[in-house]
Design a protein around this motif. Structure first.
Motif, mmCIF file in Angstrom:
data_model
loop_
_atom_site.group_PDB
_atom_site.id
_atom_site.type_symbol
_atom_site.label_atom_id
_atom_site.label_comp_id
_atom_site.label_asym_id
_atom_site.label_seq_id
_atom_site.Cartn_x
_atom_site.Cartn_y
_atom_site.Cartn_z
ATOM 1 N N PHE A 282 0.783 -1.332 -0.085
ATOM 2 C CA PHE A 282 -0.222 0.030 0.092
ATOM 3 C C PHE A 282 0.799 1.209 0.057
ATOM 4 C CE2 PHE A 282 0.278 0.543 4.616
ATOM 5 C CZ PHE A 282 0.863 -0.657 5.141
ATOM 6 N N ASN B 229 -6.917 -17.872 1.635
ATOM 7 C CA ASN B 229 -7.161 -16.506 1.651
ATOM 8 C C ASN B 229 -6.567 -16.101 0.301
ATOM 9 O OD1 ASN B 229 -6.837 -13.543 1.842
ATOM 10 N ND2 ASN B 229 -8.342 -13.848 3.389
ATOM 11 N N PHE B 230 -5.047 -16.194 0.249
ATOM 12 C CA PHE B 230 -4.525 -15.708 -0.920
ATOM 13 C C PHE B 230 -4.790 -16.367 -2.301
ATOM 14 C CE2 PHE B 230 -0.375 -14.361 1.436
ATOM 15 C CZ PHE B 230 -0.943 -13.228 1.877
ATOM 16 N N ARG C 186 -11.315 -8.196 1.975
ATOM 17 C CA ARG C 186 -11.440 -9.562 2.701
ATOM 18 C C ARG C 186 -10.028 -10.324 2.330
ATOM 19 N NH1 ARG C 186 -15.193 -13.464 -1.686
ATOM 20 N NH2 ARG C 186 -13.579 -13.474 -3.017
ATOM 21 N N THR C 187 -8.980 -9.633 1.776
ATOM 22 C CA THR C 187 -7.885 -10.306 1.354
ATOM 23 C C THR C 187 -6.588 -9.973 2.483
ATOM 24 O OG1 THR C 187 -8.578 -9.864 -0.917
ATOM 25 C CG2 THR C 187 -6.461 -10.946 -0.499
ATOM 26 N N GLY C 188 -5.689 -10.957 2.507
ATOM 27 C CA GLY C 188 -4.361 -10.774 3.098
ATOM 28 C C GLY C 188 -4.507 -10.142 4.495
ATOM 29 N N PRO C 189 -3.847 -9.005 4.733
ATOM 30 C CA PRO C 189 -3.631 -8.485 5.934
ATOM 31 C C PRO C 189 -5.071 -8.228 6.615
ATOM 32 C CG PRO C 189 -2.003 -7.568 4.579
ATOM 33 C CD PRO C 189 -2.999 -8.590 3.926
ATOM 34 N N GLY D 78 -7.723 -9.809 6.099
ATOM 35 C CA GLY D 78 -8.289 -11.144 6.740
ATOM 36 C C GLY D 78 -7.516 -11.441 8.193
ATOM 37 N N VAL D 79 -6.233 -11.070 8.168
ATOM 38 C CA VAL D 79 -5.498 -11.491 9.359
ATOM 39 C C VAL D 79 -6.147 -10.569 10.540
ATOM 40 C CG1 VAL D 79 -3.147 -11.131 10.549
ATOM 41 C CG2 VAL D 79 -3.321 -12.092 8.403
ATOM 42 N N VAL D 80 -6.474 -9.352 10.307
ATOM 43 C CA VAL D 80 -7.037 -8.514 11.465
ATOM 44 C C VAL D 80 -8.253 -8.463 11.368
ATOM 45 C CG1 VAL D 80 -4.921 -7.247 11.512
ATOM 46 C CG2 VAL D 80 -6.682 -6.364 10.149
ATOM 47 N N ASP E 286 -13.368 -10.959 8.341
ATOM 48 C CA ASP E 286 -14.645 -11.970 8.084
ATOM 49 C C ASP E 286 -15.328 -11.605 9.408
ATOM 50 O OD1 ASP E 286 -13.142 -12.882 6.265
ATOM 51 O OD2 ASP E 286 -12.666 -14.953 7.399
ATOM 52 N N GLU F 45 -11.714 -7.710 -3.196
ATOM 53 C CA GLU F 45 -10.336 -8.210 -3.185
ATOM 54 C C GLU F 45 -9.343 -6.968 -2.655
ATOM 55 O OE1 GLU F 45 -9.506 -11.144 -2.525
ATOM 56 O OE2 GLU F 45 -11.273 -12.157 -3.503
ATOM 57 N N CYS F 46 -8.131 -7.159 -2.322
ATOM 58 C CA CYS F 46 -7.227 -6.331 -1.706
ATOM 59 C C CYS F 46 -7.408 -4.913 -1.989
ATOM 60 C CB CYS F 46 -5.856 -6.571 -2.038
ATOM 61 S SG CYS F 46 -4.825 -5.477 -1.178
ATOM 62 N N CYS G 52 -3.414 -2.161 3.491
ATOM 63 C CA CYS G 52 -3.114 -3.290 4.249
ATOM 64 C C CYS G 52 -2.682 -2.962 5.898
ATOM 65 C CB CYS G 52 -2.248 -4.185 3.557
ATOM 66 S SG CYS G 52 -2.636 -4.562 1.933
ATOM 67 N N TYR H 195 -4.109 -0.727 7.504
ATOM 68 C CA TYR H 195 -5.121 -0.145 8.358
ATOM 69 C C TYR H 195 -6.286 -0.834 8.278
ATOM 70 C CZ TYR H 195 -1.650 3.210 6.210
ATOM 71 O OH TYR H 195 -0.764 3.941 5.487
#
Lengths: 452, 174
Positions: free
Chosen positions: A90, A345-346, B94-97, B99-101, B104, B133-134, B138, B140
């Motif tokens: 980003f 997810n990826f 919903r993607t990557g980071p 998703g991690v935080v 969902d 998607e992304c 990521c 924030y």
């Protein structure tokens, strides 16, 4: 404290306006380039700087410029790739939001060097606020005589436009981006011919990332040799790293290439360590497409030396124990994160974003997603891991563009390094989705050392 | 499979909209006006809330290209809405980071709050939502955006989502 070539003035109030940017020395490189340099001399400075493409591929920018065909009477184009969509990345959004004139300044110098009379900044459509910011900044620059006809009395004319995308990750691939800019589906083109020979509208074209173009400004201001003094080996200059995931201080950081990963991850100047008192389990260093590494392999190279934030050091060990710099999209995973879920997810992302042009990618990404979905939801089989590796190998290298590779690498690397976690999912079924995996052999070496 | 909603709606492009179209076309060399297609579809969607087949046909006529050239673009890119949606479409990364935080959980909360599944419109016509998607934010996450301005909301919590929804409801009333 690293140098700040791109972000030095990022916190200055009003730096997004022409006047404040100019007060801080902005547009000096345009004056220098247009009044005192030839296009060839600018290309030479960029070559000397050793700047490598900051979008992910890392190809030397000056060399890319020198490949541009220059037949007489044919238009040439510079297109900025601002289609930032790689999960984890980003930095370009940040740069365009807060210091848009830096990109515009770089576009003017680069366009002059390449002989482009019309240039485009292709911005992903989702970044409408950034598109408006850039359009405003372009209008300001034009009103001040830095764009349009006869810039600064040099006789050089340049029109600069912002083009919105429509929401497709594949348009970050340079030939797909050109297709999209021509008003078509973003299907990558077969190369060769490369854009330097036949790009936008069939004309010679250079496509560069936002950060690469911004880096041209300090290179011209200070000279390519000065830029090349920063960094390590063939990783010269500074690099924007966007840090996300479970770090204490997510954000965009400018580092000197060659900074030890340990310092980047744990020092207060950068990420500040792992959030919530957790320990580091794994890292994706350069955006979702690069191989994921467990903490211990991320910290040390194959020769047991401290890993550095450089193209070479991150790649040390190849895909067995190394990864890639990629776009600088840095994602840290703490001990609670599920690698199977993350891999699914990826893969869902790559399946969703596959343009559908090549069968291995179109079908393979969907197949991998289904298998990973069942594994993640506790319905997997022990044979699934070999199946995934097999499918990933059949996608990798068998597609027109690198999206196939980008989809294959996260899966292959996750199974290589975290196979036991996938097996645990199979053995424990649905329960696995709620498991806290702990660290086992992924232990963060720093934490281990501190508690030993 | 993406499907273009088959509805009979009358589409008229206002003079203001046509001015925007004309301005975009000047950005490209003569004869390359097809390059204006993506920006023009964004304008159409901002004006009508979605991209209808009738609007696509009119865009094709405006750009002097075949209707299929517009359909294939509108169905390829995810930003173009091919059926009527809520006035506000909440698009959650919903993607990557993200998703991690917890993206969902945010989506679950939005579904409960709005009372409609992904892609459906609330009875008052105000809201729909979807996972996307992304979104390149990521650091924030979780984040969501709302068109046509594509305003960003970062570091989402259930509480901030509730406030956002109630603010939008209030805004729609005024």
């Amino acid at each position: 404290m690293g140098r700040k070539l791109l972000l030095e003035h990022i916190n200055v109030p009003g730096i997004n306006t022409f006047d404040v940017y100019r007060q801080k020395g902005g547009y000096a490189s345009v004056e220098k380039a247009l009044k005192t340099m030839t296009p060839e001399a600018i290309v030479e400075e960029v070559k000397k700087s050793g700047l490598r493409g900051r979008g992910g591929a890392g190809f030397p920018t000056g060399m890319k410029w020198s490949f541009l065909a220059k037949p007489e009477g044919v238009e040439r184009y510079l297109v900025c790739n601002a289609d930032e969509s790689e999960p984890g990345t980003f930095k370009d959004r940040y740069l365009m939001t807060y210091i848009p004139h830096l990109l515009i300044e770089g576009m003017i110098v680069a366009s002059f060097a390449l002989g482009a009379k019309t240039s485009y900044i292709y911005v992903r459509g989702e970044m409408m606020p950034q598109i408006r910011i850039l359009e405003r900044a372009i209008a300001e620059a034009k009103a001040k005589g830095f764009l349009g006809k006869n810039i600064l009395g040099s006789g050089y004319d340049l029109e600069l436009y912002v083009q919105p995308g429509g929401g497709a990750y594949i348009c970050g691939e340079e030939t797909a981006l050109l297709e999209s800019l021509e008003g078509k589906r973003g299907n990558p083109r077969i190369k060769p011919p490369f854009p330097a020979i036949a790009g936008l509208y069939g004309c010679p074209t250079v496509v560069n990332n936002v950060e690469s173009i911004a880096a041209v400004v300090p290179i011209i201001n200070d000279g390519g040799d000065e830029y090349a003094k920063i960094g390590i080996g063939r990783s010269t200059g500074t690099k924007l790293i966007s840090a996300g995931g479970n770090v204490k201080k997510p954000g965009v950081y400018e580092i000197d290439l060659g900074l030890p990963v340990e310092e980047f991850l744990y020092s207060d100047e950068y990420c500040g360590g792992i959030a919530n008192g957790k320990r580091l389990k794994a890292v994706v260093a350069g955006g979702s497409s690069v191989p994921i590494l467990p903490a211990n392999l991320f910290m040390k190279t194959i020769n047991n030396e401290p890993r550095l934030m450089s193209y070479e050091s991150l790649a040390d060990g190849g895909f067995v124990s190394g990864t890639m710099m990629g776009s600088g999209g840095f994602i840290a995973y703490d001990e609670d994160q599920c690698i199977v879920r993350n891999t699914w997810n990826f893969t869902r992302f790559y399946h969703h974003e596959s343009c559908g042009q090549c069968s291995p990618c179109r079908e393979g990404t969907g197949w991998m997603e289904k298998v990973l979905h069942r594994l993640e939801h506790g319905h997997g089989k022990m044979s699934d891991m070999d199946l995934l590796v097999d499918v990933s190998k059949k996608i990798e290298g068998n597609t027109i563009c690198p999206l196939g590779d980008a989809a294959a690498w996260p899966v292959a690397s996750a199974i290589r390094h975290f196979r036991d976690e996938f097996e645990w999912h199979v053995t424990n079924g649905a329960e696995a989705t709620t498991r806290n995996f702990g660290l086992a052999h992924y232990a963060d070496p720093l934490t281990v050392a501190a508690t030993a | 499979m993406l499907r273009v909603e088959d509805t009979q709606v009358s589409v008229e492009f206002s003079p203001e909209l046509l001015n925007k179209f004309a301005d975009v076309v000047t950005r490209y060399p003569a004869g390359k006006q097809k390059s204006a297609l993506l920006p023009i579809l964004h304008y159409v969607q901002a004006e009508f809330g979605w991209v209808s087949p009738q609007a696509m046909d009119k865009v094709a006529a405006y750009l002097d290209i075949l209707p299929i050239e517009v359909y294939e673009v509108a169905t390829f890119y995810t930003m173009y809405l091919l059926k009527p949606s809520g006035k506000y479409v909440l698009e959650v990364c919903r993607t990557g980071p993200c998703g991690v935080v917890g993206a969902d959980k945010i989506m679950d909360h939005i579904e409960q709050t709005l009372g409609v599944p992904e892609g459906e419109v609330t009875a008052d016509g105000l809201f729909s939502w979807r996972g996307v998607e992304c979104l390149a934010a990521c650091g924030y996450g979780p984040v969501l955006q709302i068109g046509p301005e594509y305003t960003f909301y970062e570091n989402l919590t259930n509480e901030s989502v509730d406030k956002l929804v109630s603010d939008l409801r209030a805004k729609a009333k005024n």
